[in-house]
Design a protein around this motif. Sequence first.
Motif, PDB file in Angstrom:
ATOM      1  N   PHE A  15       8.953   3.956  -2.284  1.00 22.77           N
ATOM      2  CA  PHE A  15       8.911   2.579  -1.785  1.00 22.77           C
ATOM      3  C   PHE A  15       8.832   1.578  -2.928  1.00 22.77           C
ATOM      4  O   PHE A  15       8.235   1.857  -3.956  1.00 22.77           O
ATOM      5  CB  PHE A  15       7.677   2.364  -0.897  1.00 22.77           C
ATOM      6  N   GLU A  16       9.411   0.396  -2.677  1.00 25.97           N
ATOM      7  CA  GLU A  16       9.300  -0.701  -3.631  1.00 25.97           C
ATOM      8  C   GLU A  16       9.264  -2.012  -2.866  1.00 25.97           C
ATOM      9  O   GLU A  16      10.151  -2.287  -2.054  1.00 25.97           O
ATOM     10  CB  GLU A  16      10.484  -0.700  -4.590  1.00 25.97           C
ATOM     11  N   VAL A  17       8.235  -2.794  -3.128  1.00 25.77           N
ATOM     12  CA  VAL A  17       8.142  -4.129  -2.536  1.00 25.77           C
ATOM     13  C   VAL A  17       8.803  -5.103  -3.498  1.00 25.77           C
ATOM     14  O   VAL A  17       8.463  -5.167  -4.678  1.00 25.77           O
ATOM     15  CB  VAL A  17       6.672  -4.526  -2.272  1.00 25.77           C
ATOM     16  N   VAL A  77      11.759  -2.079   0.246  1.00 24.54           N
ATOM     17  CA  VAL A  77      12.940  -1.240   0.068  1.00 24.54           C
ATOM     18  C   VAL A  77      12.466   0.202   0.036  1.00 24.54           C
ATOM     19  O   VAL A  77      11.541   0.545  -0.703  1.00 24.54           O
ATOM     20  CB  VAL A  77      13.676  -1.588  -1.246  1.00 24.54           C
ATOM     21  N   VAL A  78      13.080   1.032   0.864  1.00 27.24           N
ATOM     22  CA  VAL A  78      12.797   2.464   0.836  1.00 27.24           C
ATOM     23  C   VAL A  78      13.776   3.067  -0.164  1.00 27.24           C
ATOM     24  O   VAL A  78      14.986   3.013   0.022  1.00 27.24           O
ATOM     25  CB  VAL A  78      12.961   3.096   2.228  1.00 27.24           C
ATOM     26  N   LEU A  79      13.240   3.610  -1.237  1.00 28.50           N
ATOM     27  CA  LEU A  79      14.079   4.153  -2.305  1.00 28.50           C
ATOM     28  C   LEU A  79      14.688   5.496  -1.928  1.00 28.50           C
ATOM     29  O   LEU A  79      15.754   5.852  -2.421  1.00 28.50           O
ATOM     30  CB  LEU A  79      13.248   4.300  -3.584  1.00 28.50           C
ATOM     31  N   ASP A  80      13.997   6.240  -1.059  1.00 26.14           N
ATOM     32  CA  ASP A  80      14.497   7.536  -0.594  1.00 26.14           C
ATOM     33  C   ASP A  80      14.014   7.720   0.836  1.00 26.14           C
ATOM     34  O   ASP A  80      12.861   8.051   1.063  1.00 26.14           O
ATOM     35  CB  ASP A  80      13.977   8.664  -1.492  1.00 26.14           C
ATOM     36  N   ALA A  87       1.599   7.624   2.627  1.00 24.61           N
ATOM     37  CA  ALA A  87       2.050   6.235   2.514  1.00 24.61           C
ATOM     38  C   ALA A  87       2.192   5.598   3.893  1.00 24.61           C
ATOM     39  O   ALA A  87       1.793   4.448   4.099  1.00 24.61           O
ATOM     40  CB  ALA A  87       3.368   6.172   1.754  1.00 24.61           C
ATOM     41  N   CYS A  88       2.739   6.339   4.845  1.00 24.62           N
ATOM     42  CA  CYS A  88       2.892   5.826   6.209  1.00 24.62           C
ATOM     43  C   CYS A  88       1.527   5.563   6.838  1.00 24.62           C
ATOM     44  O   CYS A  88       1.326   4.543   7.501  1.00 24.62           O
ATOM     45  CB  CYS A  88       3.685   6.803   7.061  1.00 24.62           C
ATOM     46  N   GLU A  89       0.587   6.463   6.611  1.00 28.63           N
ATOM     47  CA  GLU A  89      -0.758   6.300   7.167  1.00 28.63           C
ATOM     48  C   GLU A  89      -1.517   5.156   6.500  1.00 28.63           C
ATOM     49  O   GLU A  89      -2.387   4.546   7.123  1.00 28.63           O
ATOM     50  CB  GLU A  89      -1.534   7.604   7.044  1.00 28.63           C
ATOM     51  N   ALA A  90      -1.167   4.835   5.258  1.00 27.44           N
ATOM     52  CA  ALA A  90      -1.831   3.743   4.535  1.00 27.44           C
ATOM     53  C   ALA A  90      -1.388   2.368   4.997  1.00 27.44           C
ATOM     54  O   ALA A  90      -2.067   1.380   4.729  1.00 27.44           O
ATOM     55  CB  ALA A  90      -1.576   3.878   3.028  1.00 27.44           C
ATOM     56  N   CYS A  91      -0.276   2.301   5.706  1.00 33.04           N
ATOM     57  CA  CYS A  91       0.275   1.009   6.129  1.00 33.04           C
ATOM     58  C   CYS A  91      -0.615   0.373   7.205  1.00 33.04           C
ATOM     59  O   CYS A  91      -0.713   0.897   8.315  1.00 33.04           O
ATOM     60  CB  CYS A  91       1.689   1.184   6.668  1.00 33.04           C
ATOM     61  N   PRO A  92      -1.252  -0.770   6.893  1.00 34.14           N
ATOM     62  CA  PRO A  92      -2.159  -1.395   7.861  1.00 34.14           C
ATOM     63  C   PRO A  92      -1.447  -2.027   9.059  1.00 34.14           C
ATOM     64  O   PRO A  92      -2.064  -2.242  10.093  1.00 34.14           O
ATOM     65  CB  PRO A  92      -2.892  -2.458   7.036  1.00 34.14           C
ATOM     66  N   THR A  93      -0.153  -2.295   8.921  1.00 26.20           N
ATOM     67  CA  THR A  93       0.582  -2.905  10.033  1.00 26.20           C
ATOM     68  C   THR A  93       1.363  -1.872  10.844  1.00 26.20           C
ATOM     69  O   THR A  93       2.073  -2.245  11.777  1.00 26.20           O
ATOM     70  CB  THR A  93       1.555  -3.987   9.514  1.00 26.20           C
ATOM     71  N   GLU A  94       1.242  -0.606  10.457  1.00 25.99           N
ATOM     72  CA  GLU A  94       1.941   0.501  11.139  1.00 25.99           C
ATOM     73  C   GLU A  94       3.450   0.275  11.186  1.00 25.99           C
ATOM     74  O   GLU A  94       4.104   0.558  12.183  1.00 25.99           O
ATOM     75  CB  GLU A  94       1.363   0.722  12.532  1.00 25.99           C
ATOM     76  N   ALA A  95       3.991  -0.234  10.083  1.00 27.69           N
ATOM     77  CA  ALA A  95       5.423  -0.510   9.988  1.00 27.69           C
ATOM     78  C   ALA A  95       6.237   0.717   9.576  1.00 27.69           C
ATOM     79  O   ALA A  95       7.457   0.691   9.675  1.00 27.69           O
ATOM     80  CB  ALA A  95       5.672  -1.643   9.002  1.00 27.69           C
ATOM     81  N   LEU A  96       5.570   1.766   9.124  1.00 21.91           N
ATOM     82  CA  LEU A  96       6.268   2.954   8.632  1.00 21.91           C
ATOM     83  C   LEU A  96       6.053   4.134   9.564  1.00 21.91           C
ATOM     84  O   LEU A  96       4.943   4.376  10.036  1.00 21.91           O
ATOM     85  CB  LEU A  96       5.759   3.338   7.234  1.00 21.91           C
ATOM     86  N   THR A  97       7.132   4.881   9.790  1.00 20.50           N
ATOM     87  CA  THR A  97       7.075   6.058  10.635  1.00 20.50           C
ATOM     88  C   THR A  97       7.891   7.164   9.998  1.00 20.50           C
ATOM     89  O   THR A  97       8.955   6.900   9.432  1.00 20.50           O
ATOM     90  CB  THR A  97       7.679   5.758  12.030  1.00 20.50           C
ATOM     91  N   LEU A 112       0.824  -1.206   0.000  1.00 22.21           N
ATOM     92  CA  LEU A 112       0.000   0.000   0.000  1.00 22.21           C
ATOM     93  C   LEU A 112       0.861   1.261   0.000  1.00 22.21           C
ATOM     94  O   LEU A 112       0.491   2.263  -0.610  1.00 22.21           O
ATOM     95  CB  LEU A 112      -0.960  -0.002   1.191  1.00 22.21           C
ATOM     96  N   CYS A 113       2.008   1.197   0.643  1.00 26.45           N
ATOM     97  CA  CYS A 113       2.927   2.338   0.632  1.00 26.45           C
ATOM     98  C   CYS A 113       3.453   2.591  -0.784  1.00 26.45           C
ATOM     99  O   CYS A 113       3.528   3.733  -1.234  1.00 26.45           O
ATOM    100  CB  CYS A 113       4.080   2.122   1.605  1.00 26.45           C
ATOM    101  N   GLU A 114       3.777   1.514  -1.475  1.00 18.87           N
ATOM    102  CA  GLU A 114       4.269   1.639  -2.851  1.00 18.87           C
ATOM    103  C   GLU A 114       3.183   2.207  -3.761  1.00 18.87           C
ATOM    104  O   GLU A 114       3.471   3.020  -4.646  1.00 18.87           O
ATOM    105  CB  GLU A 114       4.735   0.278  -3.365  1.00 18.87           C
ATOM    106  N   ALA A 115       1.940   1.817  -3.534  1.00 23.14           N
ATOM    107  CA  ALA A 115       0.836   2.350  -4.333  1.00 23.14           C
ATOM    108  C   ALA A 115       0.662   3.850  -4.096  1.00 23.14           C
ATOM    109  O   ALA A 115       0.379   4.599  -5.029  1.00 23.14           O
ATOM    110  CB  ALA A 115      -0.458   1.614  -3.999  1.00 23.14           C
ATOM    111  N   GLU A 116       0.862   4.295  -2.853  1.00 25.26           N
ATOM    112  CA  GLU A 116       0.740   5.714  -2.507  1.00 25.26           C
ATOM    113  C   GLU A 116       1.942   6.520  -2.987  1.00 25.26           C
ATOM    114  O   GLU A 116       1.792   7.664  -3.402  1.00 25.26           O
ATOM    115  CB  GLU A 116       0.609   5.892  -0.990  1.00 25.26           C
ATOM    116  N   ALA A 117       3.137   5.928  -2.889  1.00 23.19           N
ATOM    117  CA  ALA A 117       4.371   6.673  -3.172  1.00 23.19           C
ATOM    118  C   ALA A 117       5.391   5.779  -3.884  1.00 23.19           C
ATOM    119  O   ALA A 117       6.383   5.360  -3.291  1.00 23.19           O
ATOM    120  CB  ALA A 117       4.948   7.218  -1.865  1.00 23.19           C
TER     121      ALA A 117
END
Length: 64
Positions: free
Chosen positions: A24-26, A33-36, A50-60, A15-20
């Motif tokens: 991000f790249e899965v 992989v965080v591209l930047d 993208a961080c807010e879209a993460c359902p597992t709250e893995a991004l901050t 979902l992060c990759e879809a937003e940004a």
Amino acid sequence: MRIVVDHDKCSGLGLCEAEAPDLFEVQDDGSLVVLDDSPGSEQIEIARAACEACPTEALTLVES
């Protein structure tokens, strides 16, 4: 701002990759992989979405 990934929480849903896709790249194995990890001011809102879209709250977003 800096993007931090908790790889233990990340399930590779993409979902992060879809937003940004510029940030991000899965990978084929489901790893993220965080591209930047330090997006410029023009990408902060996209990174935040993208961080807010993460359902597992893995991004901050943290202050660098």
